[in-house]
Design a protein around this motif. Structure first.
Motif, PDB file in Angstrom:
ATOM      1  N   ALA A 236      22.681  92.953 -55.909  1.00 38.02           N
ATOM      2  CA  ALA A 236      23.735  93.967 -55.941  1.00 38.02           C
ATOM      3  C   ALA A 236      24.214  94.289 -54.529  1.00 38.02           C
ATOM      4  CB  ALA A 236      23.241  95.227 -56.645  1.00 38.02           C
ATOM      5  N   SER A 237      23.300  94.304 -53.578  1.00 40.23           N
ATOM      6  CA  SER A 237      23.657  94.554 -52.184  1.00 40.23           C
ATOM      7  C   SER A 237      24.540  93.421 -51.648  1.00 40.23           C
ATOM      8  CB  SER A 237      22.387  94.687 -51.345  1.00 40.23           C
ATOM      9  OG  SER A 237      22.707  94.831 -49.989  1.00 40.23           O
ATOM     10  N   LYS A 238      24.198  92.191 -51.978  1.00 40.90           N
ATOM     11  CA  LYS A 238      25.002  91.047 -51.545  1.00 40.90           C
ATOM     12  C   LYS A 238      26.396  91.101 -52.161  1.00 40.90           C
ATOM     13  CE  LYS A 238      20.947  88.179 -50.898  1.00 40.90           C
ATOM     14  NZ  LYS A 238      20.131  87.108 -51.453  1.00 40.90           N
ATOM     15  N   LYS A 239      26.457  91.458 -53.442  1.00 42.09           N
ATOM     16  CA  LYS A 239      27.750  91.563 -54.121  1.00 42.09           C
ATOM     17  C   LYS A 239      28.597  92.652 -53.474  1.00 42.09           C
ATOM     18  CE  LYS A 239      29.979  92.221 -58.637  1.00 42.09           C
ATOM     19  NZ  LYS A 239      31.039  93.048 -58.107  1.00 42.09           N
ATOM     20  N   ALA A 240      27.997  93.805 -53.196  1.00 35.65           N
ATOM     21  CA  ALA A 240      28.739  94.904 -52.565  1.00 35.65           C
ATOM     22  C   ALA A 240      29.284  94.488 -51.198  1.00 35.65           C
ATOM     23  CB  ALA A 240      27.844  96.136 -52.442  1.00 35.65           C
ATOM     24  N   LEU A 241      28.493  93.760 -50.440  1.00 44.52           N
ATOM     25  CA  LEU A 241      28.932  93.294 -49.122  1.00 44.52           C
ATOM     26  C   LEU A 241      30.115  92.328 -49.263  1.00 44.52           C
ATOM     27  CD1 LEU A 241      28.497  93.203 -46.059  1.00 44.52           C
ATOM     28  CD2 LEU A 241      26.858  91.347 -46.452  1.00 44.52           C
ATOM     29  N   LEU A 242      29.996  91.373 -50.191  1.00 47.33           N
ATOM     30  CA  LEU A 242      31.098  90.430 -50.403  1.00 47.33           C
ATOM     31  C   LEU A 242      32.344  91.133 -50.938  1.00 47.33           C
ATOM     32  CD1 LEU A 242      29.088  87.404 -51.854  1.00 47.33           C
ATOM     33  CD2 LEU A 242      30.201  87.553 -49.605  1.00 47.33           C
ATOM     34  N   ASP A 243      32.149  92.120 -51.814  1.00 44.66           N
ATOM     35  CA  ASP A 243      33.289  92.884 -52.330  1.00 44.66           C
ATOM     36  C   ASP A 243      34.030  93.594 -51.198  1.00 44.66           C
ATOM     37  OD1 ASP A 243      32.689  92.071 -54.898  1.00 44.66           O
ATOM     38  OD2 ASP A 243      31.815  93.996 -55.518  1.00 44.66           O
ATOM     39  N   ALA A 244      33.280  94.074 -50.221  1.00 44.40           N
ATOM     40  CA  ALA A 244      33.893  94.794 -49.102  1.00 44.40           C
ATOM     41  C   ALA A 244      34.540  93.856 -48.081  1.00 44.40           C
ATOM     42  CB  ALA A 244      32.834  95.663 -48.409  1.00 44.40           C
ATOM     43  N   GLU A 245      33.993  92.661 -47.933  1.00 47.80           N
ATOM     44  CA  GLU A 245      34.427  91.768 -46.855  1.00 47.80           C
ATOM     45  C   GLU A 245      35.403  90.678 -47.287  1.00 47.80           C
ATOM     46  OE1 GLU A 245      33.636  92.186 -43.599  1.00 47.80           O
ATOM     47  OE2 GLU A 245      32.597  94.028 -44.191  1.00 47.80           O
ATOM     48  N   LYS A 246      35.415  90.329 -48.551  1.00 47.07           N
ATOM     49  CA  LYS A 246      36.247  89.211 -49.012  1.00 47.07           C
ATOM     50  C   LYS A 246      37.347  89.730 -49.947  1.00 47.07           C
ATOM     51  CE  LYS A 246      33.856  85.970 -47.006  1.00 47.07           C
ATOM     52  NZ  LYS A 246      34.443  85.211 -45.911  1.00 47.07           N
ATOM     53  N   SER A 247      38.464  89.054 -49.928  1.00 49.28           N
ATOM     54  CA  SER A 247      39.560  89.440 -50.811  1.00 49.28           C
ATOM     55  C   SER A 247      39.228  89.052 -52.249  1.00 49.28           C
ATOM     56  CB  SER A 247      40.854  88.743 -50.382  1.00 49.28           C
ATOM     57  OG  SER A 247      40.770  87.351 -50.668  1.00 49.28           O
ATOM     58  N   GLU A 248      39.962  89.642 -53.173  1.00 52.36           N
ATOM     59  CA  GLU A 248      39.746  89.316 -54.581  1.00 52.36           C
ATOM     60  C   GLU A 248      40.008  87.831 -54.833  1.00 52.36           C
ATOM     61  OE1 GLU A 248      41.329  90.578 -59.018  1.00 52.36           O
ATOM     62  OE2 GLU A 248      41.759  91.905 -57.329  1.00 52.36           O
ATOM     63  N   ALA A 249      41.026  87.276 -54.206  1.00 53.86           N
ATOM     64  CA  ALA A 249      41.345  85.849 -54.372  1.00 53.86           C
ATOM     65  C   ALA A 249      40.199  84.977 -53.862  1.00 53.86           C
ATOM     66  CB  ALA A 249      42.641  85.511 -53.639  1.00 53.86           C
ATOM     67  N   GLU A 250      39.621  85.351 -52.717  1.00 48.85           N
ATOM     68  CA  GLU A 250      38.497  84.588 -52.169  1.00 48.85           C
ATOM     69  C   GLU A 250      37.292  84.656 -53.104  1.00 48.85           C
ATOM     70  OE1 GLU A 250      38.721  84.812 -47.343  1.00 48.85           O
ATOM     71  OE2 GLU A 250      38.469  86.736 -48.388  1.00 48.85           O
ATOM     72  N   ARG A 251      37.034  85.837 -53.637  1.00 47.05           N
ATOM     73  CA  ARG A 251      35.890  85.994 -54.553  1.00 47.05           C
ATOM     74  C   ARG A 251      36.108  85.191 -55.832  1.00 47.05           C
ATOM     75  NH1 ARG A 251      36.673  91.595 -53.214  1.00 47.05           N
ATOM     76  NH2 ARG A 251      37.256  91.984 -55.386  1.00 47.05           N
ATOM     77  N   GLU A 252      37.323  85.227 -56.365  1.00 42.09           N
ATOM     78  CA  GLU A 252      37.606  84.515 -57.616  1.00 42.09           C
ATOM     79  C   GLU A 252      37.528  83.000 -57.456  1.00 42.09           C
ATOM     80  OE1 GLU A 252      41.358  85.931 -59.096  1.00 42.09           O
ATOM     81  OE2 GLU A 252      40.496  87.853 -59.728  1.00 42.09           O
TER      82      GLU A 252
END
Length: 195
Positions: free
Chosen positions: A132-148
């Motif tokens: 969950a911590s890793k996901k929160a970090l990626l959510d904060a640092e990466k755009s939605e397009a990058e995550r998708e």
């Protein structure tokens, strides 16, 4: 913790009683016995999952053995199995559960199973919060397009969803059979981190 088959160390200065406990438990667990505190400290290592520990023994007491286990920072659960009635001195002791003798076969199985279930719950929570911590970090640092577009992120979300189900199932099992009180104690004993 140890191998696929959970390991239990029985520390009891009455050999007949220690051997009886071992005979009861050996069908389900890898069981070792120690007949005094010195033997217990020599036998315990990172492969032991649960220790069933008598408090009143000649030489090193169970209280001293327990303190040493905690000082060594060994990853095991300790249940005191003793004729010593609990008093207020137990408040500062680092055991995970307490049974007053005489105990039945069913009680021993119940306590070992419960401690192993708590171990599973702890491991699930640890992994869940790390992911969950890793996901929160990626959510904060990466755009939605990058995550998708990330396969790693999709796998992270899948693993989090699966863990959420496992944690819920384990919590439900802990809440059954009157284990709610122990779960509350476990949650209440977690240290509060100041910000």
């Amino acid at each position: 913790m140890g191998t696929d088959t959970p390991s239990v160390l029985i520390v009891e200065d009455e050999p007949d009683l220690a051997n009886l406990y071992a005979a009861w438990l050996e069908s389900e667990y890898d069981v070792e016995t120690a007949y005094d505190g010195d033997e217990a400290l020599a036998a315990i290592d990172e492969t032991i999952d649960v220790v069933l520990l008598d408090r009143r023994m000649p030489g090193l007491s169970g209280d001293t053995v327990l303190e040493t286990i905690r000082e060594r920072d060994l990853d095991c659960y300790v249940a005191m199995v003793t004729a010593v009635e609990p008093d207020f001195d137990i408040v500062g002791m680092g055991f995970d559960d307490y049974l007053v003798k005489p105990v039945s076969k069913d009680e021993l199985f119940r306590i070992v199973d419960q401690l192993l279930l708590r171990s599973s719950y702890d491991e699930q929570l640890r992994e869940f919060f790390a992911l969950a911590s890793k996901k929160a970090l990626l959510d904060a640092e990466k755009s939605e397009a990058e995550r998708e577009s990330s396969q790693e992120y999709a796998e992270l979300e899948d693993r989090l969803a699966a863990l959420r189900v496992q944690v819920t199932e384990t919590t439900t099992e802990l809440l059954e059979d009157g284990k709610y009180r122990q779960l509350c104690r476990d949650i209440g004993s977690e240290p509060v981190l100041e910000e």
